[in-house]
Design an enzyme around this catalytic site. Sequence first.
Site, short mmCIF file in Angstrom:
data_model
loop_
_atom_site.label_atom_id
_atom_site.label_comp_id
_atom_site.label_asym_id
_atom_site.label_seq_id
_atom_site.Cartn_x
_atom_site.Cartn_y
_atom_site.Cartn_z
N ARG A 45 0.81 -1.23 0.00
CA ARG A 45 0.00 0.00 0.00
C ARG A 45 0.83 1.27 0.00
NH1 ARG A 45 -4.48 -0.69 4.53
NH2 ARG A 45 -2.60 -1.32 5.58
N LYS A 152 4.08 -19.15 5.90
CA LYS A 152 3.42 -19.65 7.09
C LYS A 152 2.92 -18.49 7.93
CE LYS A 152 5.66 -20.50 11.20
NZ LYS A 152 6.25 -19.33 11.85
N HIS A 182 10.35 -22.59 5.71
CA HIS A 182 11.76 -22.31 5.39
C HIS A 182 12.71 -23.38 5.94
CE1 HIS A 182 11.89 -20.40 9.41
NE2 HIS A 182 13.20 -20.48 9.32
N LYS A 186 16.61 -25.59 4.41
CA LYS A 186 17.91 -25.63 5.08
C LYS A 186 18.72 -26.81 4.54
CE LYS A 186 16.25 -23.54 9.41
NZ LYS A 186 16.94 -22.28 9.56
N GLU A 220 15.78 -21.94 21.03
CA GLU A 220 16.31 -20.62 20.66
C GLU A 220 16.58 -19.83 21.92
OE1 GLU A 220 14.12 -18.97 16.94
OE2 GLU A 220 12.65 -19.98 18.18
N ASP A 239 3.66 -21.90 16.20
CA ASP A 239 4.82 -21.20 15.63
C ASP A 239 5.91 -22.17 15.17
OD1 ASP A 239 6.09 -18.62 15.11
OD2 ASP A 239 7.51 -19.19 16.69
N HIS A 244 7.61 -26.49 11.33
CA HIS A 244 9.02 -26.87 11.28
C HIS A 244 9.31 -28.24 11.90
CE1 HIS A 244 9.15 -22.79 10.08
NE2 HIS A 244 9.32 -22.24 11.26
N LYS A 356 11.69 -20.83 23.59
CA LYS A 356 12.40 -19.55 23.48
C LYS A 356 12.96 -19.24 24.87
CE LYS A 356 10.07 -17.61 19.52
NZ LYS A 356 10.80 -18.28 18.45
C1 BG6 Z 1 9.87 -18.87 12.47
C2 BG6 Z 1 9.18 -18.63 13.77
O1 BG6 Z 1 9.04 -19.57 11.59
O2 BG6 Z 1 11.06 -19.61 12.68
C3 BG6 Z 1 10.11 -17.93 14.75
O3 BG6 Z 1 8.05 -17.81 13.56
C4 BG6 Z 1 11.40 -18.67 14.87
O4 BG6 Z 1 9.51 -17.78 16.02
C5 BG6 Z 1 12.00 -18.96 13.51
O5 BG6 Z 1 12.29 -17.88 15.65
C6 BG6 Z 1 13.21 -19.84 13.62
O6 BG6 Z 1 13.81 -19.93 12.35
P1 BG6 Z 1 15.36 -20.23 12.23
O7 BG6 Z 1 15.59 -20.41 10.77
O8 BG6 Z 1 16.08 -19.05 12.81
O9 BG6 Z 1 15.61 -21.47 13.03
#
Ligand code: BG6
Length: 510
Positions: A45, A152, A182, A186, A220, A239, A244, A356
């Site tokens: 936008r 996602k 994603h 990897k 993380e 999440d 993942h 986290k």
């Molecule tokens: C994302 C999540 O899909 O993946 C995040 O929304 C997360 O919360 C992230 O931190 C982790 O991705 P990566 O590639 O850093 O392991």
Amino acid sequence: MNETHTVVIFGASGDLTGRKLIPALYNLHLKKRLPEPVNIVGFSRTVMDDQAWRDKLKESAKKFAAAVFSEESWASFGSSLHYHAGDIGDPASFVSLAACLDTLEAGGKESSHRLFYLATAPEFYGPAAEQLGAAGLSHEEAGKTRRVVIEKPFGTDLDSAQRLNGIMHRHFEESQMYRIDHYLGKETVNNILVLRFANAIFEPIWNRNYIGYIEITANEDVLVGRRAPYYENAGVLRDMFQNHLLQILTFVAMEPPARFDAKAIRDEKVKVLQSIRAMTEEEVTENSVRGQYRGYRDEVEAALGGIAQTSSPQPKPEETHAGPDRESRTATYAAMRLFIDNWRWKDVPVYLRSGKGMPCRSTQIVINFRQPPHSMFRTSIDEELGGDRLLLQIQPAEGIQIHFMTKIPDSDMKIRMSELNFNFKSSYSGQMPDSYERLLLDAMNGDASLFARNDEVEAAWKIIDPVQKIWDSGAMQNREFYEIGSTGPSHATRWIESLGHSWYDICPVV
Ligand code: BG6
């Protein structure tokens, strides 16, 4: 051949575009892997012209592609960037987008390939698909491919995922849809397939006869921070688990596909998800633990306050806002035990875990082998360490370790655990590419092997939904809070030990 390629990014002024998509496309340009000619069109936008968008992205590239950035190469890449201001809610924006694409592709009409990338907030996925359909932009014909990449989260539960699939399918065939995760881009995740299916030594032992249990961890050290308003609605299950962790699990557990193609691979993945044992309410309680780090609730409040006062900084594109909740039940840590009811895996526990605020970032898969049926060595000093282990290190260290027993030299047949180490960085030169490079190129080339199919996404929600529902119905207990920098709630350790197993952790990962 008279052919053009165009990538249209919806959400062009968002964080994902600057942080991931453009750096990935820039890297592909530098590696000369992008098809020629290519146009990259930003749609959002914000009113700006091509040059303003290029300048903005140049700053992102300096930051997020710093290792390869040069003024000269940016100038050649930057000329393929174009901007089209528009509103997803406004049909006229799509009519003008169609005209803009036709103009850009003039001369390449014989064959034109367009990739629409939905990097917007998720509530716009459906409306964007509707508008693309209405403007005739989803229609394919000979020599004209029209593909759509969807970020996602794909839905927030089974119902919403089915609804979204329904909307998308009104305008796009499943073969035109690329649901991105994603993690599947990897290198170390792809290497799971290579390890299992390009070697003959692992397959004979890759089953319930030799493997005692499996751990898949994505921890993380980061906190939720500014993302709290989105995260408050999502939590760790939506999440990290639904996408993942379950995607990694499918690679670890699938049967060998006959070919590396989208159908063969995704057929095998979906079979794994559909074989996961459903849990009753009682079983959810027995088979899962959750936690929330101390301070998370303050972050939710602070982030919402911050967003109310200022429109920047921008949260990630997928992020939508929940109301503040001092009594938030959102889990920032979860561990879950699953069983895959098939011949290969019957009764082998698979533990998934993510949190986290952990002591370090560490994504790894631990294949824990059974102990030898009988040991003639009574002098093991490492008995408590269990059986041999295969450790697949996804990140940040990228490699493979085998942990196995060796004789301690100059001892009376004393044995202990030793390690064989393989490390990508010391075995291969060059940078590990970002996962978006691989996935963007695959989508442009029409290879959906590393993208989730509709039945996969729905099967994954069927696993997550019952757990989420039960968690949502109860307040967090005292024992479920954990300190930032700890290994999660202490009852997660007691829980796995009560099931006869233990977490294998190394921190920091080097
Ligand atoms: C994302 C999540 O899909 O993946 C995040 O929304 C997360 O919360 C992230 O931190 C982790 O991705 P990566 O590639 O850093 O392991």
